[in-house]
Design a protein around this motif. Structure first.
Motif, PDB file in Angstrom:
ATOM      1  N   GLN A   1      -1.604  25.373  34.379  1.00 51.08           N
ATOM      2  CA  GLN A   1      -0.123  26.067  34.135  1.00 51.08           C
ATOM      3  C   GLN A   1       0.957  25.793  35.380  1.00 51.08           C
ATOM      4  O   GLN A   1       2.087  26.141  34.981  1.00 51.08           O
TER       5      GLN A   1
ATOM      6  N   THR B   1       1.491  27.734  28.133  1.00 45.97           N
ATOM      7  CA  THR B   1       1.492  27.700  29.656  1.00 45.97           C
ATOM      8  C   THR B   1       1.223  26.074  30.321  1.00 45.97           C
ATOM      9  O   THR B   1       1.598  26.072  31.396  1.00 45.97           O
TER      10      THR B   1
ATOM     11  N   PHE C   1       4.381  37.012  35.045  1.00 43.29           N
ATOM     12  CA  PHE C   1       5.225  36.935  33.800  1.00 43.29           C
ATOM     13  C   PHE C   1       5.755  38.342  33.572  1.00 43.29           C
ATOM     14  O   PHE C   1       7.024  38.113  32.897  1.00 43.29           O
TER      15      PHE C   1
ATOM     16  N   SER D   1       6.712  25.505  32.702  1.00 42.45           N
ATOM     17  CA  SER D   1       6.126  25.570  31.221  1.00 42.45           C
ATOM     18  C   SER D   1       7.076  26.203  30.247  1.00 42.45           C
ATOM     19  O   SER D   1       7.973  26.844  30.388  1.00 42.45           O
TER      20      SER D   1
ATOM     21  N   ALA E   1       5.848  28.763  28.388  1.00 41.10           N
ATOM     22  CA  ALA E   1       5.788  30.214  28.222  1.00 41.10           C
ATOM     23  C   ALA E   1       6.703  30.769  29.303  1.00 41.10           C
ATOM     24  O   ALA E   1       7.253  31.834  29.009  1.00 41.10           O
TER      25      ALA E   1
END
Length: 646
Positions: free
Chosen positions: A72, A157, A298, A323, A325
């Motif tokens: 990630q 991710t 996050f 990433s 994400a």
């Protein structure tokens, strides 16, 4: 065992030496050895793994699933828990991508790993040799080879926002699409997946780093001002470690730890498990850095658009390795994706770091002299040694050096045909005997508090063939061409790569890897954004004074032998008789100090200038390394012999 001076669970191994010693004491332990290359060439039966993965793919209504190498944080080398591509495919090289469909499986990798992948992949897999004619990249494969209207599963991710955007555009014409799957499907079928490590983190003193973390944060904020940004999200592990002058051991051979960071114009947040920080590290960070749990990252970045009052003219900077994400959590319209400013700042070493590189390479040169002289003596006396035993002995010599903290990658100790496997490393349980009548290639390095080393030398302890000598000489000529290069500021490693290949090309020879990679300062042995090679990415980052880079041309005769010569060089300013265009000119200062094997040189091929360079290099090596060998007569006499004028 001990690694970076700290104690860790004895089922996590960092080097062949530590493994062999522990197994001798506790042979009942079931262990795993992580490598930055091929630990032998064992093949894994992946039939059941693929069947389980395909069952989940059907449940998610996806017809293909992408399994990239990276974690990630887009790390090149991984913690055991993130080795998903290795688990599903059986191929454990550091570079590659797996694409699994409902009835086929493809492994994409580059020329460094063709031989290794051929040996490790079982009958379920098709090897895609990227770089060869008519072989697509894995990205192109998705829209050129898969059926239209394919739903392609991804872990958001593990894929960069840049790649995801590009792929989405390419897939549109085929009416195919990327489908984000929040729980990685490989994780779901990986029953014995290891836990994520949480090893101790320590502070790297400024007498080694040369700069406080507050000064570095100030430079990062200067970059924010230049780019009119409100914040930068730091996702790469080595960038986090560099920024805060912290080091850890969550990934073998890489002194990093799992963390993110966010730097705004008036705050700094470090997302890391706080129990990993030792007392000195906590104190060094001070009150200006807010420590938050790694798992809170996050949720935190989702709040950035509101707390920072972002707009079209002032956004959050994301590095181009961040990433999908992360971009989606912030809001893709709230991000500006650029090459990470921290990568550029980190790549240019300060004077203390540069001097650290010089000093650790002198010490490292002493360990190499002790090892190669010992190995030559053992082989001359008829002692049978395998490749792993050789690697263990070299680590033993290195472990005796001041400021030593561990290896910088798994030692490539390879004899004969194994030398042609570019990232080979021996399996302690099953590897070849080192033979006097074969070329021996040794690529190895160490982590020191004051720098990182990475050196390759090629030896022949018997009588080399004319073919071997000619090939070695061509590689040496390419090495000298890079070492002596002078070029205007603004030049990239992409531009000068061919200089290393010119002599090889004269004989119709070449090699399938880059000529040089950046090197971290007591950090990852591979560091960007710069390098020397044919990858177009190397044309995006000019070489600048203060950068470190390897110089490592080679040649590999599949199934017979491999040759590589590698030094670490520092990019430096060069005074020239003229200064056309007022650009300024740059060159290289080599810091690696270990003899080149004169027995392998075809003297009829080298020029007077190349001979002069070699003799001066050997004189410098003898002068700087010999004072450290006064208590080792064998190594000292060997060094004197190998450094005598050609």
């Amino acid at each position: 065992m001990r690694w970076f001076g700290l104690r860790y669970p004895e089922t996590v191994f960092r080097s062949p030496l530590s493994l062999s010693r522990l197994l001798h004491r506790r042979p009942h332990l079931q262990v795993k050895l992580s490598t930055m290359g091929a630990a032998g060439v064992l093949t894994v039966n992946t039939t059941e793994r693929l069947a389980a993965l395909r069952d989940l793919m059907k449940q998610k209504s996806v017809q293909a699933f992408i399994v990239p190498s990276e974690d990630q944080h887009s790390s090149e080398y991984l913690a055991h828990c993130d080795e998903r591509r290795a688990y599903i495919s059986g191929f454990n090289g550091s570079a590659g991508c797996a694409i699994v469909t409902l009835d086929k499986a493809f492994l994409f990798t580059d020329g460094r790993y063709f031989l290794q992948a051929e040996k490790q992949l079982d009958q379920n897999w098709t090897l895609m040799k990227q770089g060869l004619p008519d072989v697509p990249t894995w990205q192109d494969f998705l829209h050129k080879n898969l059926e239209p209207s394919t739903r392609i599963g991804i872990d958001p991710t593990l894929i960069s926002a840049v790649d995801a955007e590009s792929l989405t555009k390419q897939l549109t014409s085929k009416k195919s699409e990327l489908i984000s799957i929040t729980k990685n499907l490989v994780d779901a079928v990986w029953a014995d997946r290891p836990q994520r490590p949480k090893n101790p983190i320590f502070h790297l003193d400024e007498k080694y780093s040369g700069q406080t973390h507050t000064d570095k944060i100030g430079k990062v904020r200067d970059e924010l001002a230049k780019k009119k940004a409100k914040a930068v999200v730091v996702t790469m592990l080595d960038e986090v470690a560099w920024l805060f002058n912290l080091r850890g051991s969550d990934i073998d051979y890489n002194p990093v730890f799992f963390a993110y960071a966010v730097v705004t114009t008036d705050s700094v947040a470090l997302f890391v498990e706080s129990e990993q920080l030792d007392e000195v590290a906590r104190k060094a960070l001070g009150s200006s850095v807010t420590i938050k749990p790694y798992t809170a990252f996050f949720d935190y970045i989702k709040t950035l658009p509101g707390t920072l009052d972002l707009n079209d003219q002032s956004k959050v900077l994301l590095g181009d390795k961040a990433s999908l994400a992360i971009a989606e959590a912030i809001g893709q319209d709230k991000c500006t994706i650029v090459r990470s400013p921290l990568a550029d700042l980190k790549a240019i070493k300060n004077e203390i770091e540069l001097e650290g590189f010089r000093q650790c390479h002198i010490r490292d040169g002493a360990a190499l002299a002790k090892y190669f002289s010992w190995l030559e003596e053992q082989l001359n006396n008829g002692v049978e040694l395998n490749e792993s035993q050789g690697a263990d002995k070299l680590e033993e010599f290195r472990s005796q050096l001041d400021l030593f903290k561990g290896l910088s990658f798994t030692t490539i100790s390879s004899t004969g045909p194994n030398g042609a496997i570019i990232h080979y490393s021996p399996d302690p349980a099953d590897c070849a005997i080192i033979k006097k009548d074969q070329i021996y290639l040794c690529d190895s390095g160490a982590q020191f508090l004051d720098g990182t080393t990475d050196t390759t030398r090629t030896w022949h302890f018997g009588t080399p063939t004319d073919e071997e000598k000619r090939a070695f000489t061509r590689v040496l000529q390419g090495h000298i061409a890079i070492d002596t290069a002078v070029f205007p500021e603004g030049t990239t490693g992409y531009v000068i790569d061919s200089w290393a290949r010119r002599a090889l090309w004269q004989d119709g020879l070449d090699y399938r890897h880059g000529t040089g990679h950046g090197v971290g300062h007591f950090l990852n042995v591979h560091e960007g954004p710069h390098g020397i090679g044919v990858r177009i990415a190397y044309n995006a980052a000019a070489l600048k004074a203060g950068m470190t880079v390897s110089n490592e041309p080679g040649y590999y005769a599949d199934g017979r032998f491999g040759i590589r010569i590698e030094n670490i060089v520092l990019v430096c300013e060069v005074k020239t008789p003229n200064n056309f265009g007022d650009k300024g000119y740059l060159g290289f200062e080599h810091v690696t100090l270990s003899p080149m094997h004169k027995k392998l040189i075809d003297t009829s091929l080298i020029s007077a200038d190349e001979k002069k360079w070699l003799n001066e290099y050997h004189a410098e090596t003898l002068s700087k390394v010999s004072p450290l060998l006064q208590n080792d007569l064998r190594a000292l006499e060997w060094l004197k012999r190998e450094c005598s004028p050609l």
